[in-house]
Write an enzyme that holds these catalytic residues in place. Structure first.
Site, short mmCIF file in Angstrom:
data_model
loop_
_atom_site.label_atom_id
_atom_site.label_comp_id
_atom_site.label_asym_id
_atom_site.label_seq_id
_atom_site.Cartn_x
_atom_site.Cartn_y
_atom_site.Cartn_z
N ASP A 95 -6.67 6.64 -40.58
CA ASP A 95 -7.09 6.84 -39.20
C ASP A 95 -7.48 8.30 -38.96
O ASP A 95 -8.56 8.60 -38.46
CB ASP A 95 -6.00 6.39 -38.21
N ASP A 151 -1.75 6.09 -32.26
CA ASP A 151 -0.71 5.90 -31.25
C ASP A 151 -0.02 7.20 -30.89
O ASP A 151 -0.11 8.20 -31.60
CB ASP A 151 0.36 4.95 -31.80
N LYS A 200 -8.95 16.51 -37.87
CA LYS A 200 -8.75 17.64 -36.97
C LYS A 200 -9.31 18.88 -37.66
O LYS A 200 -9.14 19.07 -38.85
CB LYS A 200 -7.26 17.80 -36.66
N ASP A 205 -4.79 15.31 -40.54
CA ASP A 205 -4.40 16.52 -39.81
C ASP A 205 -4.09 17.61 -40.83
O ASP A 205 -4.99 18.35 -41.24
CB ASP A 205 -3.20 16.18 -38.91
N SER A 206 -2.85 17.72 -41.31
CA SER A 206 -2.54 18.71 -42.35
C SER A 206 -3.16 18.31 -43.69
O SER A 206 -3.39 19.16 -44.55
CB SER A 206 -1.03 18.86 -42.50
N GLY A 207 -3.37 17.01 -43.89
CA GLY A 207 -3.86 16.51 -45.16
C GLY A 207 -2.74 16.06 -46.08
O GLY A 207 -3.00 15.53 -47.17
P1 IMP Z 1 -1.22 14.66 -41.93
O1 IMP Z 1 -0.36 14.20 -43.05
O2 IMP Z 1 -0.71 15.91 -41.27
O3 IMP Z 1 -2.68 14.77 -42.31
O4 IMP Z 1 -1.09 13.61 -40.78
C1 IMP Z 1 -1.76 12.43 -40.83
C2 IMP Z 1 -1.00 11.33 -40.09
O5 IMP Z 1 -0.38 11.81 -38.89
C3 IMP Z 1 -2.00 10.28 -39.67
O6 IMP Z 1 -2.04 9.23 -40.59
C4 IMP Z 1 -1.46 9.84 -38.32
O7 IMP Z 1 -0.57 8.76 -38.52
C5 IMP Z 1 -0.67 10.99 -37.79
N1 IMP Z 1 -1.45 11.78 -36.80
C6 IMP Z 1 -1.88 13.05 -36.92
N2 IMP Z 1 -2.50 13.45 -35.81
C7 IMP Z 1 -2.48 12.41 -34.96
C8 IMP Z 1 -3.00 12.21 -33.62
O8 IMP Z 1 -3.61 13.07 -32.98
N3 IMP Z 1 -2.76 10.99 -33.06
C9 IMP Z 1 -2.10 9.99 -33.72
N4 IMP Z 1 -1.61 10.13 -34.97
C10 IMP Z 1 -1.80 11.33 -35.59
MG MG Z 2 -0.01 7.04 -38.41
#
Ligand code: IMP
Ligand code: MG
Length: 181
Positions: A103, A161, A134, A106-108
């Site tokens: 979906d 969500d 992002k 964000d950080s990856g």
């Molecule tokens: P990452 O591991 O920091 O890249 O975060 C990714 C996961 O965090 C995604 O698969 C989402 O489930 C959740 N996430 C990050 N940002 C958002 C947001 O703005 N809305 C909803 N879920 C988010």
């Molecule tokens: Mg999620």
């Protein structure tokens, strides 16, 4: 236009924009995999289930659908931590042409964890697709098929969500900061 839920600040991506972009991504994937017998879409639950449903139905090439789910340690709503696998695919991925369908990145951390986990299982090829990213300068794993770049705010809708709410909105909207801070 109907009024927005009071938790929501504004619509960032409309239903029409999403639907148009999903068709473009599907067309790009069809072109890139034209010579391949079939591909395997792996949707990451829960957030990617609506995006995956639309993307898969827009694809006019042979494909299978499977799912994985992860959770982040120390995740209290909006803060990303270490990643743990909570649901694995049902079918083997050896020799499959895989596209991870997420979906949002964000950080990856999540995408990187999934990428390396699947890479270690000898797929024929491995690519990544995300509806949203992002704004960031450096990601360890690149996104091969990206829907949209968005600002660094919490968004909901179209599968995404906040504490399991607002997931089934047809558009992507920004959550008011006072709701999640
Ligand atoms: P990452 O591991 O920091 O890249 O975060 C990714 C996961 O965090 C995604 O698969 C989402 O489930 C959740 N996430 C990050 N940002 C958002 C947001 O703005 N809305 C909803 N879920 C988010
Ligand atoms: Mg999620």
């Amino acid at each position: 236009m109907s009024t927005l839920h009071p938790d929501l600040a504004r619509v960032i991506i409309s239903e029409e924009e999403i639907q148009e972009r999903v068709k473009e991504l599907a067309a790009q994937i069809e072109e890139d995999y034209a010579d391949v017998e079939r591909i395997m879409l792996i949707g990451i639950l829960k957030g990617a289930f609506i995006f995956l449903a639309d993307l898969a139905r827009a694809l006019n090439i042979n494909h299978t659908v499977d799912f994985m789910a992860v959770s982040s340690y120390g995740k209290s709503g909006a803060v990303s931590g270490a990643v743990r696998l909570v649901l694995d695919v049902r079918e083997p991925v050896v020799n499959e042409h895989i596209i991870i369908v997420e979906d949002i990145v964000d950080s990856g951390n999540t995408l990187s964890y999934l990428y390396h986990t699947l890479k270690g299982r000898q797929p024929a090829s491995l690519k990544t697709c995300a509806l949203l990213e992002k704004t960031r300068d450096s990601l360890e794993v690149s996104i091969d098929y990206l829907g949209f770049n968005i600002p660094d705010v919490w968004v909901v809708g179209y599968g995404l969500d906040y504490a399991d709410t607002h997931r089934t909105l047809p558009f992507v909207a920004e959550l008011k900061p006072e709701v999640y801070q």
